[in-house]
Design a protein around this motif. Structure first.
Motif, mmCIF file in Angstrom:
data_model
loop_
_atom_site.group_PDB
_atom_site.id
_atom_site.type_symbol
_atom_site.label_atom_id
_atom_site.label_comp_id
_atom_site.label_asym_id
_atom_site.label_seq_id
_atom_site.Cartn_x
_atom_site.Cartn_y
_atom_site.Cartn_z
ATOM 1 N N LEU A 112 0.845 -1.648 11.952
ATOM 2 C CA LEU A 112 2.296 -1.485 12.087
ATOM 3 C C LEU A 112 2.987 -2.093 10.878
ATOM 4 O O LEU A 112 2.633 -3.201 10.443
ATOM 5 C CB LEU A 112 2.782 -2.171 13.370
ATOM 6 N N GLY A 113 3.979 -1.385 10.363
ATOM 7 C CA GLY A 113 4.656 -1.849 9.158
ATOM 8 C C GLY A 113 5.787 -2.827 9.392
ATOM 9 O O GLY A 113 5.960 -3.777 8.618
ATOM 10 N N MET A 114 6.573 -2.642 10.483
ATOM 11 C CA MET A 114 7.737 -3.505 10.686
ATOM 12 C C MET A 114 8.313 -3.322 12.086
ATOM 13 O O MET A 114 8.122 -2.283 12.719
ATOM 14 C CB MET A 114 8.819 -3.213 9.640
ATOM 15 N N GLN A 159 0.821 -1.213 0.000
ATOM 16 C CA GLN A 159 0.000 0.000 0.000
ATOM 17 C C GLN A 159 0.858 1.266 0.000
ATOM 18 O O GLN A 159 0.454 2.293 -0.549
ATOM 19 C CB GLN A 159 -0.925 -0.002 1.220
ATOM 20 N N ALA A 160 2.052 1.168 0.619
ATOM 21 C CA ALA A 160 2.941 2.335 0.683
ATOM 22 C C ALA A 160 3.874 2.431 -0.518
ATOM 23 O O ALA A 160 4.743 3.303 -0.568
ATOM 24 C CB ALA A 160 3.756 2.285 1.969
ATOM 25 N N GLY A 161 3.698 1.525 -1.499
ATOM 26 C CA GLY A 161 4.527 1.551 -2.688
ATOM 27 C C GLY A 161 5.908 0.959 -2.485
ATOM 28 O O GLY A 161 6.836 1.242 -3.257
ATOM 29 N N LEU A 162 6.054 0.101 -1.466
ATOM 30 C CA LEU A 162 7.322 -0.550 -1.171
ATOM 31 C C LEU A 162 7.291 -1.999 -1.635
ATOM 32 O O LEU A 162 6.223 -2.603 -1.762
ATOM 33 C CB LEU A 162 7.601 -0.501 0.335
ATOM 34 N N ASP A 163 8.457 -2.567 -1.892
ATOM 35 C CA ASP A 163 8.560 -3.950 -2.360
ATOM 36 C C ASP A 163 8.665 -4.883 -1.163
ATOM 37 O O ASP A 163 9.693 -4.922 -0.481
ATOM 38 C CB ASP A 163 9.793 -4.107 -3.253
ATOM 39 N N PRO A 164 7.635 -5.695 -0.876
ATOM 40 C CA PRO A 164 7.686 -6.584 0.284
ATOM 41 C C PRO A 164 8.696 -7.713 0.138
ATOM 42 O O PRO A 164 9.045 -8.354 1.138
ATOM 43 C CB PRO A 164 6.251 -7.126 0.377
ATOM 44 N N ASP A 165 9.153 -7.970 -1.075
ATOM 45 C CA ASP A 165 10.167 -9.007 -1.266
ATOM 46 C C ASP A 165 11.580 -8.473 -1.046
ATOM 47 O O ASP A 165 12.548 -9.240 -1.105
ATOM 48 C CB ASP A 165 10.056 -9.601 -2.674
ATOM 49 N N ASN A 166 11.700 -7.184 -0.799
ATOM 50 C CA ASN A 166 13.004 -6.571 -0.543
ATOM 51 C C ASN A 166 12.903 -5.625 0.644
ATOM 52 O O ASN A 166 12.933 -4.401 0.489
ATOM 53 C CB ASN A 166 13.490 -5.820 -1.783
ATOM 54 N N PRO A 167 12.784 -6.177 1.845
ATOM 55 C CA PRO A 167 12.695 -5.330 3.037
ATOM 56 C C PRO A 167 13.952 -4.476 3.201
ATOM 57 O O PRO A 167 15.012 -4.813 2.671
ATOM 58 C CB PRO A 167 12.577 -6.350 4.181
ATOM 59 N N LYS A 182 8.522 6.156 7.205
ATOM 60 C CA LYS A 182 7.824 7.410 6.901
ATOM 61 C C LYS A 182 6.740 7.184 5.851
ATOM 62 O O LYS A 182 5.632 7.724 5.957
ATOM 63 C CB LYS A 182 8.829 8.460 6.405
ATOM 64 N N LYS A 183 7.047 6.369 4.833
ATOM 65 C CA LYS A 183 6.053 6.106 3.788
ATOM 66 C C LYS A 183 4.859 5.334 4.341
ATOM 67 O O LYS A 183 3.706 5.624 4.008
ATOM 68 C CB LYS A 183 6.701 5.322 2.645
ATOM 69 N N ILE A 184 5.137 4.348 5.193
ATOM 70 C CA ILE A 184 4.042 3.548 5.755
ATOM 71 C C ILE A 184 3.187 4.392 6.693
ATOM 72 O O ILE A 184 1.950 4.346 6.654
ATOM 73 C CB ILE A 184 4.605 2.313 6.481
ATOM 74 N N ALA A 185 3.839 5.182 7.543
ATOM 75 C CA ALA A 185 3.086 6.060 8.448
ATOM 76 C C ALA A 185 2.250 7.074 7.665
ATOM 77 O O ALA A 185 1.188 7.511 8.123
ATOM 78 C CB ALA A 185 4.037 6.781 9.395
ATOM 79 N N GLY A 186 2.702 7.411 6.458
ATOM 80 C CA GLY A 186 1.969 8.338 5.609
ATOM 81 C C GLY A 186 0.636 7.812 5.138
ATOM 82 O O GLY A 186 -0.185 8.572 4.595
ATOM 83 N N LEU A 187 0.394 6.512 5.338
ATOM 84 C CA LEU A 187 -0.903 5.941 4.979
ATOM 85 C C LEU A 187 -2.007 6.461 5.896
ATOM 86 O O LEU A 187 -3.196 6.343 5.557
ATOM 87 C CB LEU A 187 -0.846 4.409 5.047
ATOM 88 N N GLY A 188 -1.623 6.991 7.063
ATOM 89 C CA GLY A 188 -2.622 7.506 7.996
ATOM 90 C C GLY A 188 -3.349 6.398 8.725
ATOM 91 O O GLY A 188 -2.823 5.291 8.898
#
Length: 469
Positions: free
Chosen positions: A297-299, A189-197, A209-215
Motif C-alpha cells: 500500500l502506498g498511502m 519505485q513509482a517515480g514519486l518524491d517521498p519528501d513531498n507527499p 494511480k502511479k503506485i498501483a501501476g507497479l502491479g
C-alpha cells in the motif's frame, strides 16, 4: 475518534496494583493525622496554591503500564520515586491490567457505578459522557501557572477539548492530528518524491494511480469502511476540504453537500475508474497498517503513532515511512487522551493529582518527555506526538526529541513544517461514524453506487442520532 478506542489503548477493567516505590512513601510520612478521606488536613485552603509537600495523601491512578510493558512500567516506577523526592507523603496507587487501558462498556459501567480511580484516563471525546454521569471535578481553580508551570505553553485548542462552559475538567497526556502516511519505498519505485507527499486530493489520486501501476497487488491508496473507522475517515476527509459533519448547532448533519459529495465521488473514482485502491474492501483499523508495512500500500490517512505501532508490532522499519499534512489542508481531525479527576474527592487529593500529572505528563524533560531515558529504554523517540506544546516549551521538546530520535525525523518534516488546524470530532462521534461507514462501504464495494442516495440516507440517520442526544 482516535481509533485508539478500537485498538492499542482499549479500555479494560482495572485491578489495583500498588507500586513498591509508591508504598515506600508510607515510611516517609509525616506525623500529622489523616481524616477518613486519606488526607492529613495539612493542605492549603487556596486551590491555586501548589500541594504542600508535608501533606499526607493517597491517590489511585488509572492506566499504570502492565507487567507486559516492562520498559514503560520501569519508567512509571522511576517517576513515582522521583515524584516522592518532592512529595514524600503522597502515596500513589497505580491501577493496571494485563491487557490495555481502555474499553468502552467497562468505562461506562465504571462511571455509572462511581468506581473510577481518583485520577482516571479518558479520550477528549469522553467529556460529555463523563459530565452526564457527574464523574469529574471542575479543576479550573486548581490549574494555574503555579501548579502547572508550563500551562501557558499548552495549546489552548487542546485544553479547549477538556472544557465545558469555560470550566476545565482534565489535563492532556497526548494529542494527535491526522496526516498522509506514505510508504517511501513505493513512492521511489513509482517515480514519486517521498519528501513531498501529495498536498491535494487531486495529487493523491494521481500518485495512487502511479503506485498501483507497479502491479504485484499493490494499492496506491487505502481507506477504511467498517467498524466505525470508515465514518471516522470520511469525517477526516470532509474536514480536510473545509466541510463539517455536524453543523454549528450540533443538532443537524452537515455532510450532504458539495464537499461530502466530492469526498465520496473521489473515492469511488479511485476505486472503480483508476483501480488504485485494491480489490479488498470493508477494511478496519489494523488492515491498512499491515498492507503498508508489507509494501502492498502506498498511502492512507493516519496519525503519526501508527508508524511506531507498525515497527513495534509488525516488524516494519522506520526508514520506510514518511508523512505529509492531510491533503486539502483546510482542517485536520484532531483528538487525544487525558486524565480527569474524580468528582467529590478532597482538595488535597486534587492537588496531589495535579502535582503528579504535572510531573509525569506536563513537564518538558521529565516524565513522558524525558526523551533521553526513552531512547535508553529502547522505546520510540521521534514520532511528532504528543505535540501540544507551544513557545519555549515546544522549542526545548522538539530539540530533545530530535537529539534522541530513534527514527529518521526528517521523514516527518513536511508534516511538521506545514501544520493544519485541528478540528474536534463531532458530537455522538461513534454513532455518527457507524452511520457513515455505510457511505464508505457503499462507494468502495458497489461500482454502481448511488452517492446522492447514500448521503441522503446517512443524513437522515445522523439527524436522528443527534435528535436523541
Amino acid at each position: 475518534m482516535r481509533t485508539a478506542r478500537l485498538r492499542r489503548t482499549r479500555r479494560t477493567g482495572a485491578v489495583v496494583v500498588v507500586s513498591a516505590l509508591a508504598l515506600s512513601a508510607l515510611a516517609a510520612c509525616g506525623t500529622s493525622s489523616s481524616d477518613d478521606s486519606g488526607n492529613s488536613g495539612s493542605g492549603s485552603s487556596d486551590p491555586a496554591a501548589p500541594l504542600d509537600p508535608k501533606t499526607k495523601v493517597t491517590i489511585t491512578i488509572d492506566c499504570m503500564p502492565p507487567a507486559a510493558k516492562a520498559a514503560e512500567l520501569k519508567e512509571w516506577k522511576e517517576d513515582v520515586a522521583a515524584f516522592n523526592k518532592t512529595y514524600p507523603n503522597v502515596t500513589i496507587e497505580g491501577r493496571s491490567t494485563p491487557g490495555q487501558c481502555l474499553e468502552p462498556p467497562r468505562f461506562t459501567a465504571m462511571l455509572k457505578a462511581k468506581s473510577q480511580p481518583d485520577v482516571f484516563y479518558t479520550y477528549f471525546t469522553d467529556l460529555p459522557q463523563v459530565l452526564d454521569n457527574d464523574g469529574a471535578e471542575d479543576i479550573t481553580a486548581y490549574v494555574t501557572d503555579r501548579t502547572v508551570p508550563a500551562l501557558k505553553d499548552i495549546d489552548p485548542n487542546v485544553l479547549g477539548s477538556l472544557k465545558e462552559d469555560g470550566k476545565l475538567y482534565g489535563l492532556p497526556t497526548s494529542n494527535y492530528t491526522m496526516g498522509l502516511l506514505i510508504n517511501r519505498k513505493l513512492f521511489r519505485q513509482a517515480g514519486l518524491d517521498p519528501d513531498n507527499p501529495p498536498r491535494t486530493w487531486e495529487d493523491v489520486r494521481a500518485a495512487a494511480k502511479k503506485i498501483a501501476g507497479l502491479g504485484k497487488g499493490i494499492a496506491g491508496y487505502g481507506d477504511y469502511s467498517a467498524a466505525n473507522t470508515g465514518g471516522w475517515h470520511f469525517t477526516a476527509a470532509v474536514y480536510s476540504l473545509g466541510g463539517d459533519v455536524v453543523d454549528s448547532s450540533g443538532k443537524k448533519a452537515a455532510f450532504n453537500d458539495a464537499i461530502g459529495k466530492q469526498v465520496a465521488q473521489n473515492l469511488h473514482a479511485m476505486r472503480w475508474e483508476d483501480d488504485s485502491m485494491g480489490k479488498t474492501q470493508l477494511l478496519k483499523w489494523g488492515d491498512l497498517q499491515k498492507q503498508i508495512a508489507t509494501d502492498k500500500l502506498g498511502m492512507f490517512l493516519a496519525a503519526p503513532d501508527d508508524i511506531a505501532y507498525m515497527v513495534q508490532q509488525l516488524g516494519a522499519t522506520y526508514e520506510n515511512f514518511g508523512m505529509g499534512p492531510i491533503p486539502g489542508g483546510k482542517n485536520t481531525l484532531a483528538g487525544g487522551n487525558n486524565y480527569m479527576i474524580k468528582k467529590g474527592i478532597s482538595g488535597d487529593k486534587i492537588k496531589a493529582a495535579i502535582a503528579w500529572l504535572n510531573y509525569k505528563n506536563l513537564t518538558v524533560g521529565k516524565g513522558q518527555f524525558d526523551w533521553a531515558r526513552t531512547k535508553a529504554d529502547k522505546l520510540p523517540v521521534g514520532v511528532p506526538q504528543p505535540n501540544f506544546w507551544l513557545g519555549e516549551s515546544k522549542k526545548q521538546d522538539d530539540a530533545a526529541r530530535t537529539a534522541n530520535a530513534t527514527m529518521p525525523v526528517a521523514n516527518f518534516k513536511t508534516f511538521m513544517d506545514n501544520p493544519v488546524a485541528g478540528k474536534a470530532e463531532p458530537p455522538k462521534a461513534q454513532e455518527i461514524y457507524k452511520v457513515l461507514d455505510n457511505v464508505m462501504s457503499g462507494v468502495l464495494t458497489d461500482k454502481d453506487a448511488d452517492i446522492d442516495k447514500l448521503l441522503s440516507t446517512a443524513e437522515s440517520q445522523v439527524n436522528q442520532v443527534l435528535a436523541n442526544q
